[in-house]
Design an enzyme around this catalytic site. Structure first.
Site, mmCIF file in Angstrom:
data_model
loop_
_atom_site.group_PDB
_atom_site.id
_atom_site.type_symbol
_atom_site.label_atom_id
_atom_site.label_comp_id
_atom_site.label_asym_id
_atom_site.label_seq_id
_atom_site.Cartn_x
_atom_site.Cartn_y
_atom_site.Cartn_z
ATOM 1 N N ASP A 292 33.104 14.891 -12.903
ATOM 2 C CA ASP A 292 34.344 14.581 -12.162
ATOM 3 C C ASP A 292 34.477 15.220 -10.778
ATOM 4 O O ASP A 292 35.589 15.653 -10.390
ATOM 5 C CB ASP A 292 35.573 14.974 -13.009
ATOM 6 N N GLU B 168 36.604 10.654 -13.987
ATOM 7 C CA GLU B 168 37.787 10.377 -14.811
ATOM 8 C C GLU B 168 38.618 9.300 -14.119
ATOM 9 O O GLU B 168 38.917 9.425 -12.918
ATOM 10 C CB GLU B 168 38.645 11.641 -14.989
ATOM 11 N N LYS C 102 35.010 7.533 -17.400
ATOM 12 C CA LYS C 102 35.650 7.957 -18.651
ATOM 13 C C LYS C 102 37.164 7.940 -18.496
ATOM 14 O O LYS C 102 37.700 8.437 -17.509
ATOM 15 C CB LYS C 102 35.145 9.362 -19.033
ATOM 16 N N LYS D 296 39.500 13.100 -20.969
ATOM 17 C CA LYS D 296 39.005 14.376 -20.447
ATOM 18 C C LYS D 296 37.545 14.561 -20.840
ATOM 19 O O LYS D 296 36.715 14.935 -20.038
ATOM 20 C CB LYS D 296 39.844 15.545 -20.979
ATOM 21 N N VAL E 171 34.211 19.834 -12.563
ATOM 22 C CA VAL E 171 35.598 20.297 -12.608
ATOM 23 C C VAL E 171 36.391 19.460 -13.615
ATOM 24 O O VAL E 171 36.047 18.314 -13.883
ATOM 25 C CB VAL E 171 36.254 20.185 -11.218
ATOM 26 N N THR E 172 37.508 20.033 -14.109
ATOM 27 C CA THR E 172 37.874 21.427 -13.997
ATOM 28 C C THR E 172 37.352 22.160 -15.235
ATOM 29 O O THR E 172 37.228 21.569 -16.312
ATOM 30 C CB THR E 172 39.420 21.611 -13.896
ATOM 31 N N CYS F 265 38.179 19.107 -18.247
ATOM 32 C CA CYS F 265 37.126 18.127 -18.543
ATOM 33 C C CYS F 265 35.780 18.777 -18.873
ATOM 34 O O CYS F 265 35.025 18.256 -19.694
ATOM 35 C CB CYS F 265 37.011 17.128 -17.404
ATOM 36 N N GLN G 202 31.874 34.458 -29.605
ATOM 37 C CA GLN G 202 31.416 34.356 -30.995
ATOM 38 C C GLN G 202 29.969 33.880 -31.095
ATOM 39 O O GLN G 202 29.649 32.966 -31.843
ATOM 40 C CB GLN G 202 32.333 33.418 -31.778
HETATM 41 C C1 C5J Z 1 39.439 17.120 -15.072
HETATM 42 C C2 C5J Z 1 41.837 17.052 -15.147
HETATM 43 N N1 C5J Z 1 38.411 16.494 -14.545
HETATM 44 N N2 C5J Z 1 41.999 18.343 -14.923
HETATM 45 N N3 C5J Z 1 40.638 16.469 -15.079
HETATM 46 O O1 C5J Z 1 39.354 18.268 -15.475
HETATM 47 O O2 C5J Z 1 42.787 16.349 -15.398
#
Ligand code: C5J
Length: 222
Positions: A24, A72, A129, A132, A157-158, A162, A202
């Site tokens: 993204d 996205e 997509k 997320k 990102v982020t 995602c 973990q």
């Molecule tokens: C992504 C979002 N790419 N933060 N989208 O993380 O909505």
């Protein structure tokens, strides 16, 4: 097998079964004047990931690794946009509305597309997509399966949204993910730290974390 110094322990990968996934890196999230900035976020926090990601992209292309990009976004008619997602945030200008760079997170719009610095090369698939996670309602798993991919090097990102969702989905499907911490970004520094900590907690419950320098060292030796 190549080995990267990573946390919680070394990450091993085989060039033949490893793909680079860039999540993204779209104008609307990363560029000044886009949707992310219009929401009040500081995009410079995300832009820090561009240069190291570009170095990783160039190096992996040279070594012939499979490279996948994701975006996205939604269909022009918004038929794949859940009402819950459209309404979330009670935004005055939200997904599907006219934003600073075209309709927000709608495929084909300027803001939805990938930034120029990280444009896909010919033959590199772009996974569109609606969610997320990059596996939800996409053909990503089939593509990885056909290419016999088992390990994913993850940038984008982020970090807490995602990237984290995709790494968790990948983990459930049997892929080993190495997240490069300087190649992922969040608008919230505290989420960046927490999201990376969760992945490697973990004993590496969802995956591994390292940085681009260490990954490139391992790639050069492989
Ligand atoms: C992504 C979002 N790419 N933060 N989208 O993380 O909505």
């Amino acid at each position: 097998m190549a080995t990267v110094h990573a946390e919680p322990y070394e990450f091993e990968f085989d060039l033949a079964t490893t793909a680079l996934m860039i999540i993204d890196m779209q104008r609307d999230f990363v560029e000044p004047g886009g949707f992310g900035e219009a929401l009040g976020n500081d995009v410079s926090l995300l832009r820090k990931a561009i240069a190291p990601t570009k170095r990783v992209l160039d190096a992996t292309r040279k070594r012939g690794l499979f490279v996948i990009h994701t975006r996205e976004g939604h269909r022009q008619d918004l038929s794949d946009l859940p009402e819950s997602k459209r309404l979330r945030g009670r935004l005055k200008t939200g997904i599907g509305d006219k934003g600073p760079m075209g309709r927000i997170l709608v495929r084909g719009e300027h803001g939805h597309d990938l930034i120029d610095e990280l444009k896909p090369a010919a033959g590199e698939p772009v996974v569109d997509k609606p969610g997320k996670g990059a596996f939800h309602a996409t053909d990503l798993d089939a593509m990885l399966h056909h290419r016999r991919v088992r390990q994913l090097i993850v940038c984008g990102v982020t970090t807490e949204v995602c990237v984290n969702t995709t790494v968790r989905e990948a983990n459930d499907r049997g892929y080993d993910c190495l997240v490069l911490e300087d190649c992922v970004g969040s608008y919230f520094p505290e989420f960046q730290v927490a999201a990376l900590a969760m992945i490697k907690a973990q004993g590496g419950i969802f995956g591994w974390v390292s940085d681009s320098t260490r990954f490139l060292e391992a790639l050069n030796k492989a």
